[in-house]
Design a protein around this motif. Structure first.
Motif, PDB file in Angstrom:
ATOM      1  N   MET A  93      -3.633  16.548  50.645  1.00  0.00           N
ATOM      2  CA  MET A  93      -3.894  16.353  52.073  1.00  0.00           C
ATOM      3  C   MET A  93      -5.348  16.683  52.359  1.00  0.00           C
ATOM      4  SD  MET A  93      -0.453  17.819  53.793  1.00  0.00           S
ATOM      5  CE  MET A  93      -0.293  16.689  55.158  1.00  0.00           C
ATOM      6  N   CYS A  94      -5.970  15.791  53.090  1.00  0.00           N
ATOM      7  CA  CYS A  94      -7.372  15.999  53.442  1.00  0.00           C
ATOM      8  C   CYS A  94      -7.477  17.209  54.373  1.00  0.00           C
ATOM      9  CB  CYS A  94      -7.908  14.752  54.136  1.00  0.00           C
ATOM     10  SG  CYS A  94      -9.653  14.848  54.527  1.00  0.00           S
ATOM     11  N   GLN A  95      -8.616  17.861  54.323  1.00  0.00           N
ATOM     12  CA  GLN A  95      -8.820  18.964  55.267  1.00  0.00           C
ATOM     13  C   GLN A  95     -10.242  18.961  55.814  1.00  0.00           C
ATOM     14  OE1 GLN A  95      -7.615  22.960  53.957  1.00  0.00           O
ATOM     15  NE2 GLN A  95      -8.611  23.721  55.792  1.00  0.00           N
ATOM     16  N   LEU A  96     -10.811  17.781  55.874  1.00  0.00           N
ATOM     17  CA  LEU A  96     -12.158  17.747  56.456  1.00  0.00           C
ATOM     18  C   LEU A  96     -12.099  17.654  57.976  1.00  0.00           C
ATOM     19  CD1 LEU A  96     -14.167  15.817  53.751  1.00  0.00           C
ATOM     20  CD2 LEU A  96     -14.371  18.207  54.408  1.00  0.00           C
ATOM     21  N   CYS A  97     -10.897  17.498  58.510  1.00  0.00           N
ATOM     22  CA  CYS A  97     -10.696  17.779  59.928  1.00  0.00           C
ATOM     23  C   CYS A  97      -9.236  18.163  60.091  1.00  0.00           C
ATOM     24  CB  CYS A  97     -11.111  16.610  60.825  1.00  0.00           C
ATOM     25  SG  CYS A  97      -9.875  15.338  61.044  1.00  0.00           S
ATOM     26  N   SER A  98      -8.819  18.415  61.323  1.00  0.00           N
ATOM     27  CA  SER A  98      -7.473  18.962  61.517  1.00  0.00           C
ATOM     28  C   SER A  98      -6.396  17.890  61.498  1.00  0.00           C
ATOM     29  CB  SER A  98      -7.423  19.716  62.838  1.00  0.00           C
ATOM     30  OG  SER A  98      -7.714  18.813  63.875  1.00  0.00           O
ATOM     31  N   THR A  99      -6.776  16.643  61.281  1.00  0.00           N
ATOM     32  CA  THR A  99      -5.763  15.575  61.248  1.00  0.00           C
ATOM     33  C   THR A  99      -4.911  15.662  59.980  1.00  0.00           C
ATOM     34  OG1 THR A  99      -7.294  14.224  62.499  1.00  0.00           O
ATOM     35  CG2 THR A  99      -5.490  13.069  61.479  1.00  0.00           C
ATOM     36  N   VAL A 100      -5.439  16.271  58.958  1.00  0.00           N
ATOM     37  CA  VAL A 100      -4.767  16.484  57.665  1.00  0.00           C
ATOM     38  C   VAL A 100      -4.051  15.239  57.142  1.00  0.00           C
ATOM     39  CG1 VAL A 100      -4.663  18.979  57.841  1.00  0.00           C
ATOM     40  CG2 VAL A 100      -2.725  17.708  58.671  1.00  0.00           C
ATOM     41  N   CYS A 101      -4.796  14.163  56.991  1.00  0.00           N
ATOM     42  CA  CYS A 101      -4.220  12.914  56.481  1.00  0.00           C
ATOM     43  C   CYS A 101      -3.739  13.097  55.047  1.00  0.00           C
ATOM     44  CB  CYS A 101      -5.275  11.818  56.478  1.00  0.00           C
ATOM     45  SG  CYS A 101      -5.918  11.459  58.111  1.00  0.00           S
ATOM     46  N   GLY A 102      -2.634  12.441  54.730  1.00  0.00           N
ATOM     47  CA  GLY A 102      -2.154  12.435  53.352  1.00  0.00           C
ATOM     48  C   GLY A 102      -3.120  11.650  52.476  1.00  0.00           C
ATOM     49  N   HIS A 127      -4.207   5.590  55.851  1.00  0.00           N
ATOM     50  CA  HIS A 127      -5.597   5.376  56.290  1.00  0.00           C
ATOM     51  C   HIS A 127      -6.423   6.650  56.089  1.00  0.00           C
ATOM     52  CE1 HIS A 127      -4.523   1.594  58.156  1.00  0.00           C
ATOM     53  NE2 HIS A 127      -3.483   2.188  58.707  1.00  0.00           N
ATOM     54  N   LEU A 128      -7.677   6.477  55.869  1.00  0.00           N
ATOM     55  CA  LEU A 128      -8.619   7.595  55.781  1.00  0.00           C
ATOM     56  C   LEU A 128      -9.871   7.231  56.555  1.00  0.00           C
ATOM     57  CD1 LEU A 128      -8.985   8.863  52.100  1.00  0.00           C
ATOM     58  CD2 LEU A 128      -7.573   9.771  53.918  1.00  0.00           C
ATOM     59  N   CYS A 129     -10.555   8.235  57.060  1.00  0.00           N
ATOM     60  CA  CYS A 129     -11.850   7.965  57.684  1.00  0.00           C
ATOM     61  C   CYS A 129     -12.947   8.198  56.651  1.00  0.00           C
ATOM     62  CB  CYS A 129     -12.046   8.841  58.918  1.00  0.00           C
ATOM     63  SG  CYS A 129     -12.460  10.541  58.547  1.00  0.00           S
ATOM     64  N   ALA A 130     -14.175   7.972  57.068  1.00  0.00           N
ATOM     65  CA  ALA A 130     -15.308   8.105  56.140  1.00  0.00           C
ATOM     66  C   ALA A 130     -15.388   9.509  55.558  1.00  0.00           C
ATOM     67  CB  ALA A 130     -16.604   7.775  56.870  1.00  0.00           C
ATOM     68  N   ARG A 131     -15.079  10.502  56.402  1.00  0.00           N
ATOM     69  CA  ARG A 131     -15.125  11.890  55.920  1.00  0.00           C
ATOM     70  C   ARG A 131     -14.172  12.083  54.749  1.00  0.00           C
ATOM     71  NH1 ARG A 131     -15.246  13.202  62.101  1.00  0.00           N
ATOM     72  NH2 ARG A 131     -13.632  11.644  61.954  1.00  0.00           N
ATOM     73  N   GLY A 132     -12.974  11.518  54.893  1.00  0.00           N
ATOM     74  CA  GLY A 132     -11.960  11.680  53.852  1.00  0.00           C
ATOM     75  C   GLY A 132     -12.445  11.152  52.516  1.00  0.00           C
ATOM     76  N   HIS A 133     -13.119  10.012  52.550  1.00  0.00           N
ATOM     77  CA  HIS A 133     -13.627   9.444  51.294  1.00  0.00           C
ATOM     78  C   HIS A 133     -14.729  10.313  50.703  1.00  0.00           C
ATOM     79  CE1 HIS A 133     -11.354   5.721  51.339  1.00  0.00           C
ATOM     80  NE2 HIS A 133     -11.520   5.711  52.641  1.00  0.00           N
ATOM     81  N   GLY A 261      -6.116  14.207  66.187  1.00  0.00           N
ATOM     82  CA  GLY A 261      -5.193  13.279  65.517  1.00  0.00           C
ATOM     83  C   GLY A 261      -5.901  12.028  65.060  1.00  0.00           C
ATOM     84  N   HIS A 262      -7.170  12.133  64.860  1.00  0.00           N
ATOM     85  CA  HIS A 262      -8.083  11.006  64.722  1.00  0.00           C
ATOM     86  C   HIS A 262      -7.509   9.718  64.107  1.00  0.00           C
ATOM     87  CE1 HIS A 262     -11.559   8.694  63.872  1.00  0.00           C
ATOM     88  NE2 HIS A 262     -11.716   9.098  62.621  1.00  0.00           N
ATOM     89  N   VAL A 263      -7.316   9.684  62.798  1.00  0.00           N
ATOM     90  CA  VAL A 263      -6.937   8.432  62.137  1.00  0.00           C
ATOM     91  C   VAL A 263      -5.555   7.967  62.610  1.00  0.00           C
ATOM     92  CG1 VAL A 263      -6.080   7.616  59.902  1.00  0.00           C
ATOM     93  CG2 VAL A 263      -8.392   8.507  60.088  1.00  0.00           C
ATOM     94  N   SER A 264      -4.625   8.899  62.683  1.00  0.00           N
ATOM     95  CA  SER A 264      -3.260   8.541  63.072  1.00  0.00           C
ATOM     96  C   SER A 264      -3.245   7.986  64.499  1.00  0.00           C
ATOM     97  CB  SER A 264      -2.361   9.772  63.025  1.00  0.00           C
ATOM     98  OG  SER A 264      -2.711  10.590  61.960  1.00  0.00           O
TER      99      SER A 264
HETATM  100  S1  SF4 Z   1      -9.214  11.972  59.916  1.00  0.00           S
HETATM  101 FE1  SF4 Z   1     -10.679  11.834  58.206  1.00  0.00          FE
HETATM  102  S2  SF4 Z   1     -11.478  13.909  57.915  1.00  0.00           S
HETATM  103 FE2  SF4 Z   1      -9.664  14.052  59.186  1.00  0.00          FE
HETATM  104  S3  SF4 Z   1      -8.036  14.515  57.758  1.00  0.00           S
HETATM  105 FE3  SF4 Z   1      -8.053  12.270  58.039  1.00  0.00          FE
HETATM  106  S4  SF4 Z   1      -9.396  11.482  56.430  1.00  0.00           S
HETATM  107 FE4  SF4 Z   1      -9.740  13.701  56.548  1.00  0.00          FE
END
Ligand code: SF4
Lengths: 929, 214
Positions: A93-102, A127-133, A261-264
């Motif tokens: 799980m990503c942790q570069l923001c609080s959305t914690v995308c899988g 889905h992932l945002c640029a930060r996640g990548h 909840g950015h990406v979601s």
């Molecule tokens: S929105 Fe982006 S930074 Fe936040 S958890 Fe998802 S991929 Fe990571």
């Protein structure tokens, strides 16, 4: 002149001397295996011959170099897909923001090659945002902290030595033991930035016996949460069902770039627009990417969102489009009362304060109402981070009640499951610590901690400065307070002061502005190297659980708190250790995840299922629509009592529902069992009145009366959604503006500027000014200005304990700070506002974040071989290096590291909730030169 | 005890009794192994108080002083060296990370680390008391020392000699030709004479070795 090659003989004596010295100190014995086993004998040449066909041989390079930017030669074969062949896919799980995308990591031979979204994740759906990548940059950053460090110079001097974990934990344990012996366990504070290991932190603090856990919630979402809690009690987080909406009314949320909840959330907004033809209308002082992608954008005067919302409510009533049945049955006011309450808030009045034309306010209000019940508002820091933010958000949420979209499909929803599926049970936890600290529960802010621990983080350093508390041990965790908290200079001063903060232990992946003021720095694992069960409020409106798992071994000696807290607890002793009898971290996770049911296709359950799939969602559970309409089960009605006046159903003194014309219903989890448009509770709690009976009627176990130490700190809270404007916003001088802040789609607040893929996109933050403002003040694009910030007069009156002693301006404003920045001129900002993004302006974070590439001597440039195209990014590709030394005369547009807006921002907590009012500060600007 | 350790253990009394014959191929090899081992140790971790005493005493002290690690009779404290080691090679900021991947790819644990792990499979030895990344210069020096030590144990006509020679050339080319920029930067940035000398000595030694292994 070519340097002479030294002779090999020169070193023979040195080699022998060195060997003798090593032998004399027992080097040969020390190098024996610790367990006394004989060590392997020399080199296994046969093995080497087999390994010669090594895929990493110079030149072939099919796999590594994943962080390299594609160079001229790489372009011929880029992206090189063959490098993923044979890679194992590991969920996390990503942790570069609080959305914690899988996420799914592609791992080959303990090397993470790529991160992509996990399609099993019900919230982010792959889905992932640029930060996640850019997580790869985070994982393999050349300046990651790899070893524990002990300060050797003065605090803040930046001098360190490496120490072992054993030494570090011994010293910390000794200090913590002393805290316990002193009888003031609350003087050990744990201060977290973004954290997703709630159980591990709580376990440690409760086992120790302190409840001084400090967070950053008030910087972020305190007002929105308090407004939600006022109405709903059971959730602080509205989950707008935008995917099924037909109309989305956005007040100041930048969901396409940031948001919890950015990406979601963003993907569902777009689904709603494309699939249902939903209209998205945004009110925001700044043209964010969300505003720019909306069907309509309006730039209201800062802080007037609530006025617009109330006027929309008035317009809906005036047009007879309100949902009378819902209001009368399910809220604490009647439709007639509400109509009367809103009468004064006309669109014409709102136009005067906000600048948004009354006709547009009325038109949009009616469009919104006609789309009901599949319509919802959404809001976030844009409306919340104001001194009237609590009321802004109350007014915005009210609109959903007026049109009856509360809890409806496509409407304004919520769920009581804000995190991990409650079916997951952690191994037994210690009882909660029962200490009190003014830092954690300042008595001045009545709604900060009444339902949930929201805490007023921005006052911590000020209260320490004022000697209202002191800390013997201060443990910071993933925190960058000088960058992310207001009044940077005050923060730094207090962090430096060893009288106010005893031992400061900083746990982080990187050295940063907080670590700089630590005594011991502990290298933390990245989110790609550690374990957690995690989830956040799901837009599917039902709970789920995801797994964060070590995709690769931690680099260097990095360790997670799950790994070293047990060891520390054992060293402290005194009973703490009993809470760590669960075995390894994996054992702990296994027990925690044991209720994940079996997947009939794979036969796997519990942790094994999560290790394979990453996430599990209970799809048998219905989405949390209209929970208030759920019938109370007949079994629950046995021994229940119905209050003849209020119709509230209670059992054993606790509210469980409300009797309606269609039978007993669950209702809302509030004292009235209705949506609390009028909240007598907040009024009473503001006045420190006893609310025991209200709390019982709500059936809440978490909500508490204010403690006795709050006595004498009464705050008047209006029970109704109202709106007021700060006086200081109504008499702005020509050169005065209101400062606002924002986040880019490639950054979080304080942790991403070191990621080169992201920093290359955004690395600077000149102030945004509207052309009208620039013309009025004679400014051109690229000019430098000096910004002077002032303390709020409203706040000075409401919260005298925050008083500043700075000089007073000719307009009578109390100065806080000054900063020099360049400007960009654009239409996308209200003429009376000035905007600066956060994330920028690091002084201690990595070279990438500081935009300092520090060139090599000319003849030895690393990576200069064009055949191999060795991409030493920090040497060569960092074109945004800042060489200006903050000199406006040498500044070039689009280079540099930007400026920390928190040098300017005053500590400014909303007197009701403690939310930092980041968007209200009056500043004056003056051209330099 | 590995062959290299045995080899080095015999050195102590030889050196102390000054019975060295630097013309002898055996002693030359021993000394070269010793040099790799010495550098590996000094790169991998801070100098302990005990080692510092040894390095400064007697003949050893004179030899190190000759290479300007310190001035004869100069008081040096392990704590100052530890602080310098930290600011140079550990961080937390503005340091010169001694990892090959950083200098070639701008990141930790890249291609060089993967390659080093492969080589590491040839010889699994708890060289170090710390978790040190595979492509740390100290590990690379230690590995090269092992190869030279292995070579020292076989006759030049032996089949294994050619294999060691091949391995040495390959390993040196892959993992010991990169550090020049690191060493130059470290020499510039060192705050103690000791680490200036270590950087310079390592650079010069690797230059001579490069000639040998080319
Ligand atoms: S929105 Fe982006 S930074 Fe936040 S958890 Fe998802 S991929 Fe990571």
């Amino acid at each position: 002149m070519r340097k002479q090659t030294p002779s090999r003989r020169r070193f023979l004596k040195l080699g022998l001397a060195g060997s003798a010295a090593l032998a004399a100190v027992g080097w040969d014995r020390a190098a024996e295996a610790a367990d006394g086993e004989p060590l392997p004998q020399g080199i296994d040449l046969e093995k080497w011959k087999k390994l010669k066909a090594d895929p990493y041989a110079e030149g072939s390079a099919p796999m590594p170099g994943v962080c390299q930017l594609p160079g001229p030669l790489a372009k011929r074969n880029w992206p090189d897909r063959s490098k993923y062949e044979g890679a194992e896919k590991v969920p996390g799980m990503c942790q570069l923001c609080s959305t914690v995308c899988g996420i799914v990591g592609y791992v080959k031979e303990d090397r993470l090659l790529k991160i992509e979204g996990n399609p099993n994740d019900p919230n982010s759906r792959g889905h992932l945002c640029a930060r996640g990548h850019a997580g790869l940059n985070h994982q393999y950053h050349p300046e990651r902290l790899l070893y524990p460090l002990r300060r050797v110079g003065k605090r803040g001097e930046g001098k360190w030595k490496r120490i072992s974990w054993e030494e570090a934990l011994d010293e910390i344990a000794e200090s913590l033991k002393k805290v316990r012996q002193s009888g003031h366990p609350e003087e050990f504070a744990f201060h977290q930035g973004r954290q997703r290991s709630k159980d591990a932190i709580k376990r440690f603090l409760d086992a120790f016996g302190t409840s001084t856990q400090l967070s950053h919630r008030s910087l972020c979402s305190g007002n929105r949460r308090a407004a939600n809690l006022t109405m709903l009690w059971e959730s602080d987080w509205d989950l707008n069902d935008v995917e099924h909406s037909r109309y989305i009314l956005n007040f100041g949320s930048n969901a396409f770039e940031a948001h919890q909840g950015h990406v979601s959330f963003a993907t569902r907004i777009q689904n709603g627009r494309f699939n249902n033809g939903a209209k998205l209308v945004t009110f925001d002082v700044r043209l964010s990417n969300t505003a720019g992608s909306s069907d309509e954008w309006f730039a209201p005067f800062p802080g007037t969102d609530g006025a617009i919302a109330l006027a929309m409510g008035q317009a809906i009533f005036a047009a007879g489009l309100e949902d009378r049945d819902f209001i009368d049955q399910w809220t604490t006011v009647s439709a007639d009362e509400l109509k009367a309450h809103l009468q004064v808030y006309t669109p014409e009045w709102a136009e005067k304060v906000s600048g948004v034309p009354a006709g547009d306010i009325r038109r949009i209000a009616l469009e919104f109402a006609r789309a009901a019940p599949a319509c919802t508002t959404m809001c976030n820091r844009g409306s919340s981070a104001h001194l009237n933010g609590f009321y802004n958000d109350r007014a915005i949420q009210l609109l959903n009640a007026i049109v009856g979209s509360v809890g409806k499909k496509g409407g304004w929803c919520w769920s009581p499951w804000g995190g991990v599926d409650p079916n997951m049970k952690t191994p037994p936890m210690p009882p909660s610590a029962k200490t009190w600290s003014v830092l954690e529960d300042p008595p001045e802010y009545p709604l900060a901690n009444v339902w949930r621990r929201m805490r007023v983080g921005e006052i911590i350093y000020l209260y320490l400065l004022q000697d209202r508390a002191k800390l013997q041990v201060y443990m910071t965790y993933n925190l960058d307070s000088p960058l992310t908290w207001p009044e940077e200079s005050l923060t730094r001063d207090v962090l430096t002061d060893e009288e106010k903060i005893g031992l400061h232990v900083c746990i982080n992946c990187f050295y940063n502005e907080t670590a700089h003021f630590a005594d011991i720095v502990l290298p933390w694992t990245t989110y790609l190297e550690r374990w957690d069960l995690d989830a956040r409020g799901s837009y599917n409106l039902r709970p789920y659980v995801g797994l964060r798992t070590p995709m690769v071994e931690p680099l260097g000696e990095a360790r997670d708190i799950r790994d070293f807290f047990p060891e520390l607890a054992h060293k402290i002793g005194g009973g703490m250790e009993q809470w760590y009898a669960y075995g390894s971290t994996e054992d702990y996770l296994r027990e925690w995840a044991q209720n994940v049911p079996v997947n009939p296709q794979t036969g796997k359950s519990g942790l094994d299922r999560l290790l394979e799939e990453g996430v599990w969602e209970d799809t048998n559970r219905s989405p949390f629509y209209e929970p208030y309409n759920i019938a109370v089960e007949p079994a629950e009605m046995v021994d229940a009592r119905v209050d003849p006046q209020t119709q509230i159903i209670s059992r054993s003194g606790r509210g469980i529902g409300i009797m309606t014309p269609s039978g007993p219903k669950r209702g809302f989890a509030t004292p009235s069992r209705k949506l609390e448009i009028r909240s007598l509770f907040v009024e009473r709690i503001g006045n420190n009145e006893d609310c025991t009976s209200e709390i019982a009627r709500a059936g809440s176990k978490k909500t508490k009366n204010r403690p006795a130490v709050h006595a004498g700190h009464d705050v008047k809270i209006d029970p109704m959604p109202i709106w007021f404007q700060l006086d200081e916003h109504q008499d702005l001088a020509e050169d005065e503006l209101i400062m606002t802040s924002f986040k880019w789609n490639v950054h979080n607040h304080g942790r991403t500027m070191n990621l080169k893929w992201l920093a290359e996109i955004v690395h600077s933050n000149p102030a945004w000014l509207n052309p009208q403002t620039a013309k009025r003040l004679g400014l051109q694009n690229g000019d430098w200005i000096e910004i002077t910030s002032y303390q709020s007069e409203y706040l000075a009156e409401q919260s005298p304990h925050l008083a500043h002693r700075g000089p007073v301006s000719p307009e009578g404003r109390r100065e806080v700070s000054r900063m020099r920045v360049p400007i960009v001129i654009m239409e996308g900002i209200h003429p009376r506002a000035i905007a600066m993004s956060n994330s920028c302006g690091h002084t201690q974070y990595t070279n990438v974040a500081r935009a300092e590439k520090r060139p090599s001597p000319a003849d030895i440039l690393a990576g200069s071989d064009p055949q191999a195209y060795r991409d030493a990014d920090w040497e060569r590709n960092m074109w945004w290096e800042d060489t200006t030394g903050e000199n406006p005369l040498t500044w070039q547009r689009n280079t540099g590291r930007g400026w920390n807006q928190n040098r300017l921002m005053p500590i400014s907590p909303d007197p009701v909730t403690g939310q930092q009012a980041y968007h209200d500060t009056v500043v004056s600007i003056a051209r330099i030169g | 005890m590995t062959r290299s350790y045995r080899l080095l253990a015999s050195v102590e009394w030889k050196y102390k009794s000054m019975q060295l014959d630097l013309e002898s191929t055996d002693d030359q090899r021993t000394a070269t192994v010793g040099m790799y081992r010495l550098l590996a140790t000094l790169w991998c971790s801070e100098v302990s108080g005990a080692l510092l005493v040894e390095l400064q005493s007697g003949n050893c002290g004179a030899t190190f002083a000759e290479h300007q690690f310190f001035a004869p009779g100069e008081a040096i404290y392990a704590s100052s060296l530890a602080a310098d080691y930290c600011q140079l090679f550990v961080g937390p900021r503005d340091h010169v990370p001694p990892y090959q991947s950083v200098w070639e790819e701008g990141q930790l644990a890249g291609r060089a680390a993967a390659s080093m792990r492969r080589y590491g499979e040839l010889l699994e030895r708890p060289l170090l008391q710390r978790e040190i990344e595979a492509d740390h210069l100290g590990r690379q020096l230690a590995m090269m020392g092992e190869i030279v030590a292995g070579m020292a144990t076989v006759h030049s006509e032996d089949e294994s000699y050619a294999a060691y020679d091949g391995l040495g050339r390959e390993f040196f080319a892959a993992h010991l030709r990169w550090p020049a920029p690191l060493l130059a930067r470290a020499e510039q940035q060192a705050q103690t004479q000791f680490y200036r000398a270590l950087s310079r000595c390592t650079a010069d030694f690797l230059e001579t070795e490069a000639a040998f292994w080319s």
